[in-house]
Motif scaffolding. Structure first.
Motif, PDB file in Angstrom:
ATOM      1  N   GLY A  10       6.607 -10.463   1.534  1.00  0.00           N
ATOM      2  CA  GLY A  10       5.224 -10.715   1.913  1.00  0.00           C
ATOM      3  C   GLY A  10       4.426  -9.429   1.823  1.00  0.00           C
ATOM      4  O   GLY A  10       4.890  -8.440   1.277  1.00  0.00           O
ATOM      5  N   TRP A  11       3.239  -9.454   2.393  1.00  0.00           N
ATOM      6  CA  TRP A  11       2.368  -8.283   2.309  1.00  0.00           C
ATOM      7  C   TRP A  11       2.592  -7.342   3.479  1.00  0.00           C
ATOM      8  O   TRP A  11       2.750  -7.784   4.610  1.00  0.00           O
ATOM      9  CB  TRP A  11       0.904  -8.717   2.275  1.00  0.00           C
ATOM     10  CG  TRP A  11       0.574  -9.409   1.002  1.00  0.00           C
ATOM     11  CD1 TRP A  11       0.471 -10.767   0.811  1.00  0.00           C
ATOM     12  CD2 TRP A  11       0.329  -8.819  -0.285  1.00  0.00           C
ATOM     13  NE1 TRP A  11       0.172 -11.023  -0.503  1.00  0.00           N
ATOM     14  CE2 TRP A  11       0.080  -9.858  -1.195  1.00  0.00           C
ATOM     15  CE3 TRP A  11       0.293  -7.496  -0.735  1.00  0.00           C
ATOM     16  CZ2 TRP A  11      -0.191  -9.620  -2.539  1.00  0.00           C
ATOM     17  CZ3 TRP A  11       0.028  -7.259  -2.074  1.00  0.00           C
ATOM     18  CH2 TRP A  11      -0.221  -8.313  -2.962  1.00  0.00           C
ATOM     19  N   ALA A  12       2.576  -6.053   3.183  1.00  0.00           N
ATOM     20  CA  ALA A  12       2.644  -5.020   4.209  1.00  0.00           C
ATOM     21  C   ALA A  12       1.298  -4.322   4.271  1.00  0.00           C
ATOM     22  O   ALA A  12       0.680  -4.064   3.233  1.00  0.00           O
ATOM     23  CB  ALA A  12       3.740  -4.018   3.884  1.00  0.00           C
ATOM     24  N   GLU A  13       0.857  -4.040   5.476  1.00  0.00           N
ATOM     25  CA  GLU A  13      -0.404  -3.339   5.677  1.00  0.00           C
ATOM     26  C   GLU A  13      -0.196  -2.237   6.699  1.00  0.00           C
ATOM     27  O   GLU A  13       0.818  -2.186   7.382  1.00  0.00           O
ATOM     28  CB  GLU A  13      -1.484  -4.295   6.214  1.00  0.00           C
ATOM     29  CG  GLU A  13      -2.343  -4.900   5.137  1.00  0.00           C
ATOM     30  CD  GLU A  13      -3.555  -5.640   5.714  1.00  0.00           C
ATOM     31  OE1 GLU A  13      -4.232  -6.275   4.914  1.00  0.00           O
ATOM     32  OE2 GLU A  13      -3.802  -5.590   6.938  1.00  0.00           O
ATOM     33  N   LEU A  14      -1.216  -1.400   6.820  1.00  0.00           N
ATOM     34  CA  LEU A  14      -1.212  -0.311   7.776  1.00  0.00           C
ATOM     35  C   LEU A  14      -1.589  -0.826   9.165  1.00  0.00           C
ATOM     36  O   LEU A  14      -2.455  -1.686   9.276  1.00  0.00           O
ATOM     37  CB  LEU A  14      -2.248   0.706   7.295  1.00  0.00           C
ATOM     38  CG  LEU A  14      -2.273   2.104   7.876  1.00  0.00           C
ATOM     39  CD1 LEU A  14      -0.929   2.785   7.704  1.00  0.00           C
ATOM     40  CD2 LEU A  14      -3.366   2.895   7.173  1.00  0.00           C
ATOM     41  N   ILE A  15      -0.954  -0.304  10.201  1.00  0.00           N
ATOM     42  CA  ILE A  15      -1.385  -0.594  11.568  1.00  0.00           C
ATOM     43  C   ILE A  15      -2.705   0.129  11.775  1.00  0.00           C
ATOM     44  O   ILE A  15      -2.769   1.349  11.613  1.00  0.00           O
ATOM     45  CB  ILE A  15      -0.362  -0.087  12.609  1.00  0.00           C
ATOM     46  CG1 ILE A  15       0.996  -0.786  12.430  1.00  0.00           C
ATOM     47  CG2 ILE A  15      -0.893  -0.295  14.028  1.00  0.00           C
ATOM     48  CD1 ILE A  15       2.099  -0.208  13.312  1.00  0.00           C
ATOM     49  N   GLU A  16      -3.756  -0.606  12.110  1.00  0.00           N
ATOM     50  CA  GLU A  16      -5.074   0.026  12.264  1.00  0.00           C
ATOM     51  C   GLU A  16      -5.080   1.044  13.389  1.00  0.00           C
ATOM     52  O   GLU A  16      -4.502   0.819  14.437  1.00  0.00           O
ATOM     53  CB  GLU A  16      -6.161  -1.014  12.558  1.00  0.00           C
ATOM     54  CG  GLU A  16      -6.587  -1.804  11.338  1.00  0.00           C
ATOM     55  CD  GLU A  16      -5.865  -3.145  11.273  1.00  0.00           C
ATOM     56  OE1 GLU A  16      -5.606  -3.740  12.333  1.00  0.00           O
ATOM     57  OE2 GLU A  16      -5.557  -3.578  10.156  1.00  0.00           O
ATOM     58  N   GLY A  17      -5.758   2.143  13.133  1.00  0.00           N
ATOM     59  CA  GLY A  17      -5.959   3.146  14.167  1.00  0.00           C
ATOM     60  C   GLY A  17      -4.696   3.871  14.574  1.00  0.00           C
ATOM     61  O   GLY A  17      -4.640   4.505  15.612  1.00  0.00           O
ATOM     62  N   ASP A  18      -3.649   3.786  13.756  1.00  0.00           N
ATOM     63  CA  ASP A  18      -2.423   4.501  14.110  1.00  0.00           C
ATOM     64  C   ASP A  18      -2.198   5.629  13.119  1.00  0.00           C
ATOM     65  O   ASP A  18      -1.595   5.425  12.088  1.00  0.00           O
ATOM     66  CB  ASP A  18      -1.220   3.547  14.083  1.00  0.00           C
ATOM     67  CG  ASP A  18       0.094   4.312  14.177  1.00  0.00           C
ATOM     68  OD1 ASP A  18       0.295   4.973  15.201  1.00  0.00           O
ATOM     69  OD2 ASP A  18       0.890   4.263  13.235  1.00  0.00           O
ATOM     70  N   ASP A  19      -2.688   6.820  13.440  1.00  0.00           N
ATOM     71  CA  ASP A  19      -2.365   7.925  12.554  1.00  0.00           C
ATOM     72  C   ASP A  19      -1.745   9.079  13.334  1.00  0.00           C
ATOM     73  O   ASP A  19      -1.456  10.114  12.798  1.00  0.00           O
ATOM     74  CB  ASP A  19      -3.601   8.416  11.785  1.00  0.00           C
ATOM     75  CG  ASP A  19      -4.874   8.026  12.492  1.00  0.00           C
ATOM     76  OD1 ASP A  19      -5.510   7.053  12.064  1.00  0.00           O
ATOM     77  OD2 ASP A  19      -5.211   8.677  13.503  1.00  0.00           O
ATOM     78  N   LYS A  68       3.266  -4.829   9.547  1.00  0.00           N
ATOM     79  CA  LYS A  68       2.310  -3.717   9.558  1.00  0.00           C
ATOM     80  C   LYS A  68       3.082  -2.451   9.877  1.00  0.00           C
ATOM     81  O   LYS A  68       3.927  -2.449  10.768  1.00  0.00           O
ATOM     82  CB  LYS A  68       1.200  -3.949  10.585  1.00  0.00           C
ATOM     83  CG  LYS A  68       0.247  -5.046  10.152  1.00  0.00           C
ATOM     84  CD  LYS A  68      -1.080  -4.933  10.847  1.00  0.00           C
ATOM     85  CE  LYS A  68      -2.060  -5.963  10.265  1.00  0.00           C
ATOM     86  NZ  LYS A  68      -3.423  -5.737  10.750  1.00  0.00           N
ATOM     87  N   LEU A  69       2.770  -1.390   9.147  1.00  0.00           N
ATOM     88  CA  LEU A  69       3.535  -0.152   9.249  1.00  0.00           C
ATOM     89  C   LEU A  69       2.696   0.986   9.801  1.00  0.00           C
ATOM     90  O   LEU A  69       1.487   1.045   9.575  1.00  0.00           O
ATOM     91  CB  LEU A  69       4.039   0.251   7.855  1.00  0.00           C
ATOM     92  CG  LEU A  69       4.923  -0.768   7.141  1.00  0.00           C
ATOM     93  CD1 LEU A  69       5.179  -0.319   5.720  1.00  0.00           C
ATOM     94  CD2 LEU A  69       6.221  -0.972   7.888  1.00  0.00           C
ATOM     95  N   SER A  70       3.361   1.914  10.491  1.00  0.00           N
ATOM     96  CA  SER A  70       2.684   3.125  10.944  1.00  0.00           C
ATOM     97  C   SER A  70       2.281   3.943   9.721  1.00  0.00           C
ATOM     98  O   SER A  70       2.828   3.787   8.622  1.00  0.00           O
ATOM     99  CB  SER A  70       3.612   3.944  11.850  1.00  0.00           C
ATOM    100  OG  SER A  70       4.746   4.389  11.134  1.00  0.00           O
ATOM    101  N   ALA A  71       1.309   4.823   9.927  1.00  0.00           N
ATOM    102  CA  ALA A  71       0.756   5.606   8.822  1.00  0.00           C
ATOM    103  C   ALA A  71       1.843   6.357   8.049  1.00  0.00           C
ATOM    104  O   ALA A  71       1.842   6.400   6.821  1.00  0.00           O
ATOM    105  CB  ALA A  71      -0.283   6.584   9.363  1.00  0.00           C
TER     106      ALA A  71
END
Length: 91
Positions: A10-19, A68-71
């Motif tokens: 499936g699709w992987a995206e960035l966790i918002e606001g996690d840098d 969703k993945l960490s930066a």
């Protein structure tokens, strides 16, 4: 007893606001919190192990998103795109 091996695409995206974090972390819908899952970029074939730190909320925007993945983890797998096709596997 060993659990069954689960593999999803499936699709992987960035966790918002996690840098802030330098760790490899993820939000996932079904993998147990605290478990390690392997995420592979379908396009580049690179992979990384991430720790599931929470549930992916079942909201409309996440319908197509598998994980969703960490930066840090995201940058390792897909430095160029906002999302990528991923294979996620865990036991």
């Amino acid at each position: 007893a060993k659990g069954r091996h689960i593999s999803e695409i499936g699709w992987a995206e960035l966790i918002e606001g996690d840098d802030s974090s330098t760790k490899y972390l993820a939000l996932h819908r079904t993998a147990p919190v605290g478990s390690l899952v392997q995420v592979r970029n379908d396009f580049t074939n690179q992979n990384v192990w991430v720790k599931v730190i929470g549930r992916l909320p079942d909201t409309g925007v996440n319908d197509r998103i598998l994980i969703k993945l960490s930066a840090q983890a995201f940058a390792k797998l897909s430095p160029h795109d906002r999302r990528f096709r991923a294979e996620v596997s865990y036991v």
